[in-house]
Design a protein around this motif. Sequence first.
Motif, mmCIF file in Angstrom:
data_model
loop_
_atom_site.group_PDB
_atom_site.id
_atom_site.type_symbol
_atom_site.label_atom_id
_atom_site.label_comp_id
_atom_site.label_asym_id
_atom_site.label_seq_id
_atom_site.Cartn_x
_atom_site.Cartn_y
_atom_site.Cartn_z
ATOM 1 N N LEU A 184 -8.316 -8.291 1.277
ATOM 2 C CA LEU A 184 -9.288 -7.336 0.752
ATOM 3 C C LEU A 184 -10.007 -6.633 1.904
ATOM 4 C CD1 LEU A 184 -9.362 -7.350 -2.292
ATOM 5 C CD2 LEU A 184 -11.663 -8.261 -2.191
ATOM 6 N N GLU A 185 -10.338 -7.409 2.902
ATOM 7 C CA GLU A 185 -11.066 -6.859 4.046
ATOM 8 C C GLU A 185 -10.208 -5.832 4.798
ATOM 9 O OE1 GLU A 185 -13.163 -8.690 8.037
ATOM 10 O OE2 GLU A 185 -12.835 -9.967 6.302
ATOM 11 N N MET A 236 -11.038 -1.790 5.083
ATOM 12 C CA MET A 236 -11.222 -1.100 6.365
ATOM 13 C C MET A 236 -10.179 -0.020 6.602
ATOM 14 S SD MET A 236 -12.588 -4.365 8.540
ATOM 15 C CE MET A 236 -11.620 -3.996 9.915
ATOM 16 N N ASP A 237 -9.157 0.007 5.760
ATOM 17 C CA ASP A 237 -8.099 0.999 5.903
ATOM 18 C C ASP A 237 -8.520 2.264 5.141
ATOM 19 O OD1 ASP A 237 -5.847 2.575 5.665
ATOM 20 O OD2 ASP A 237 -4.482 0.871 5.411
ATOM 21 N N LYS A 238 -8.857 3.274 5.882
ATOM 22 C CA LYS A 238 -9.413 4.479 5.241
ATOM 23 C C LYS A 238 -8.423 5.142 4.289
ATOM 24 C CE LYS A 238 -13.520 4.363 6.937
ATOM 25 N NZ LYS A 238 -13.597 2.928 6.531
ATOM 26 N N SER A 239 -7.120 4.850 4.482
ATOM 27 C CA SER A 239 -6.133 5.506 3.610
ATOM 28 C C SER A 239 -6.051 4.816 2.238
ATOM 29 C CB SER A 239 -4.753 5.509 4.273
ATOM 30 O OG SER A 239 -4.250 4.189 4.311
ATOM 31 N N CYS A 240 -6.685 3.659 2.120
ATOM 32 C CA CYS A 240 -6.602 2.935 0.842
ATOM 33 C C CYS A 240 -7.852 3.195 0.004
ATOM 34 C CB CYS A 240 -6.432 1.439 1.106
ATOM 35 S SG CYS A 240 -6.275 0.518 -0.425
ATOM 36 N N ARG A 241 -7.653 3.789 -1.173
ATOM 37 C CA ARG A 241 -8.799 4.140 -2.021
ATOM 38 C C ARG A 241 -8.833 3.335 -3.317
ATOM 39 N NH1 ARG A 241 -7.942 9.707 -3.683
ATOM 40 N NH2 ARG A 241 -10.118 9.682 -4.324
ATOM 41 N N LEU A 295 0.857 -1.191 0.000
ATOM 42 C CA LEU A 295 0.000 0.000 0.000
ATOM 43 C C LEU A 295 0.889 1.236 0.000
ATOM 44 C CD1 LEU A 295 -2.629 1.597 0.337
ATOM 45 C CD2 LEU A 295 -2.551 1.075 2.790
ATOM 46 N N ASP A 296 0.710 2.067 -1.014
ATOM 47 C CA ASP A 296 1.467 3.317 -1.088
ATOM 48 C C ASP A 296 0.635 4.396 -0.395
ATOM 49 O OD1 ASP A 296 2.536 5.759 -1.793
ATOM 50 O OD2 ASP A 296 3.121 5.114 -3.811
ATOM 51 N N ASN A 297 1.093 4.799 0.784
ATOM 52 C CA ASN A 297 0.294 5.750 1.565
ATOM 53 C C ASN A 297 0.195 7.117 0.905
ATOM 54 O OD1 ASN A 297 -0.649 4.230 3.824
ATOM 55 N ND2 ASN A 297 1.513 4.056 4.437
ATOM 56 N N SER A 298 1.169 7.432 0.036
ATOM 57 C CA SER A 298 1.124 8.754 -0.584
ATOM 58 C C SER A 298 0.047 8.824 -1.670
ATOM 59 C CB SER A 298 2.498 9.129 -1.148
ATOM 60 O OG SER A 298 2.800 8.264 -2.217
ATOM 61 N N THR A 299 -0.260 7.687 -2.292
ATOM 62 C CA THR A 299 -1.284 7.704 -3.357
ATOM 63 C C THR A 299 -2.602 7.064 -2.903
ATOM 64 O OG1 THR A 299 -0.513 5.562 -4.177
ATOM 65 C CG2 THR A 299 0.444 7.534 -5.215
ATOM 66 N N GLY A 300 -2.543 6.275 -1.838
ATOM 67 C CA GLY A 300 -3.744 5.550 -1.394
ATOM 68 C C GLY A 300 -4.045 4.353 -2.292
ATOM 69 N N VAL A 301 -3.021 3.897 -3.049
ATOM 70 C CA VAL A 301 -3.231 2.774 -3.962
ATOM 71 C C VAL A 301 -2.463 1.541 -3.467
ATOM 72 C CG1 VAL A 301 -2.946 1.930 -6.333
ATOM 73 C CG2 VAL A 301 -3.551 4.329 -5.929
ATOM 74 N N ALA A 302 -3.168 0.433 -3.369
ATOM 75 C CA ALA A 302 -2.536 -0.832 -2.974
ATOM 76 C C ALA A 302 -2.366 -1.704 -4.207
ATOM 77 C CB ALA A 302 -3.403 -1.553 -1.950
ATOM 78 N N VAL A 303 -1.222 -2.390 -4.274
ATOM 79 C CA VAL A 303 -1.023 -3.390 -5.326
ATOM 80 C C VAL A 303 -1.028 -4.762 -4.660
ATOM 81 C CG1 VAL A 303 0.494 -4.254 -7.150
ATOM 82 C CG2 VAL A 303 0.327 -1.787 -6.740
ATOM 83 N N LEU A 304 -1.973 -5.584 -5.074
ATOM 84 C CA LEU A 304 -2.073 -6.955 -4.537
ATOM 85 C C LEU A 304 -1.505 -7.907 -5.589
ATOM 86 C CD1 LEU A 304 -5.165 -8.578 -2.815
ATOM 87 C CD2 LEU A 304 -3.982 -9.756 -4.670
#
Length: 365
Positions: free
Chosen positions: A83-84, A88-93, A52-61
């Motif tokens: 996924l869950e 639930m992580d508000k920083s991930c969009r 999860l890149d906190n600066s962009t809010g994008v996670a790569v799975l």
Amino acid sequence: MANVLRNSAKFGFSGVLSQLSIHSRHGRECVSPCFSLQQRNNSTSPKIKVDLDNSTGVAVLRMQSPPVNSLSLDFLTEFCINLEKLEMDKSCRGLIITSVSTHTHTHTDTDTVTQSHKTMIHTITPPVCVVSQTLSKVSSTGLDIITLPVCVCVCVCLVSQTLSKVFSAGLDIMEMYGKSPERCGEFWKAVQEMWLKLYGSNMATIAAINGSSPAGGCLMSIGCDYRIMADNPRYSIGLNETQLGIVAPFWFKDTLVNTVGNRAAELSLELGLLYSAPDALKIGLVDQLVPEDQVLSTAQDTMSKWLAVPDHARQITKSMMRKQTIDKLLSNREADITNFVSFITKDSIQRSLRMYLEMLKSRKA
Ligand SMILES: CC/C=C\C/C=C\CCCC/C=C/C(=O)SCCNC(=O)CCNC(=O)[C@H](O)C(C)(C)COP(=O)(O)OP(=O)(O)OC[C@H]1O[C@@H](n2cnc3c(N)ncnc32)[C@H](O)[C@@H]1OP(=O)(O)O
């Protein structure tokens, strides 16, 4: 959407963490020291890696379950937990789903490393390989005895296992072949859960399809909001269930209809078609083709466009588009499990699956 989240709440983290796979179908173990090592980086589990890149809010799975990222019960459980957590992580969009091309396992203590067509010794940290000997092993067909070189290692060594060029080979056929009705029901519930969580996700989701993606792999792709596929003539995608003598359930069908429309879905499902990347683009099964080495970067660029839309507006719109399809399964979950179990355990279906498995193996030989 709220229903989906409520429904998924029953997967408590502590409960599911303890269920995490320690043994795969291919006999590759992740021993507990390996898991505790990974817990320090809590975005990695044995079959899935999440950044999860906190600066962009994008996670790569990244799916990393050799040889073909097939969707076993263990894999699906891990997928749902990840996924869950992200949901639930508000920083991930935003979420990008892709496959790694190389998989690294950490083995500790006394460990046996065999060299086979899909396994090679990658790096060995001393002190290692204190004994060298040969090992007789019965092949997967159960017919031949082969002799393999083997290193018995003490201490730590790293082994790299190469994944085929596959996004996901779909449901793990071994989960549907020769299993008890109870186990089949448990498996099917996990397949439902994976789809409910993904199709109903509040995150913007992009499938970065860097390999073949048949059946359940295709379902995972069309469960996302957008699909970018590698323009490689070796790759194909589609719901090919009828080719295996099985029937895609109504919610696979609904997801496909929502993606490509009724007529294309009808042809595609009845004939069990696997599409090349250009043909998949033509019918709208994928949204974009790019050279293989640009799949992830394009997904990241595309994600920034999706995230430029205010979350609440995008989420409500997504819910409006998908709610009816999701609710249809939610209100028929138990019946769908019963149908699956009674269908898949039929002798005739088991025979079809056996022939298909034999075909997969003989193709390789
Ligand atoms: C009335 C109706 C009511 C209810 C519904 C009822 C039921 C049914 C619904 C079921 C829906 C099913 C969905 C599915 O997803 S089924 C799975 C479909 N998948 C496939 O058809 C893909 C098969 N695999 C391939 O085509 C190739 O493996 C692939 C992905 C193109 C990769 O090719 P390659 O790189 O050459 O790799 P190999 O073929 O050599 O495979 C390596 C290794 O993996 C094994 N394997 C491959 N796919 C699977 C799989 N899906 N599950 C388990 N194992 C798989 C393969 O056999 C090889 O094994 P080996 O031991 O020989 O190394």
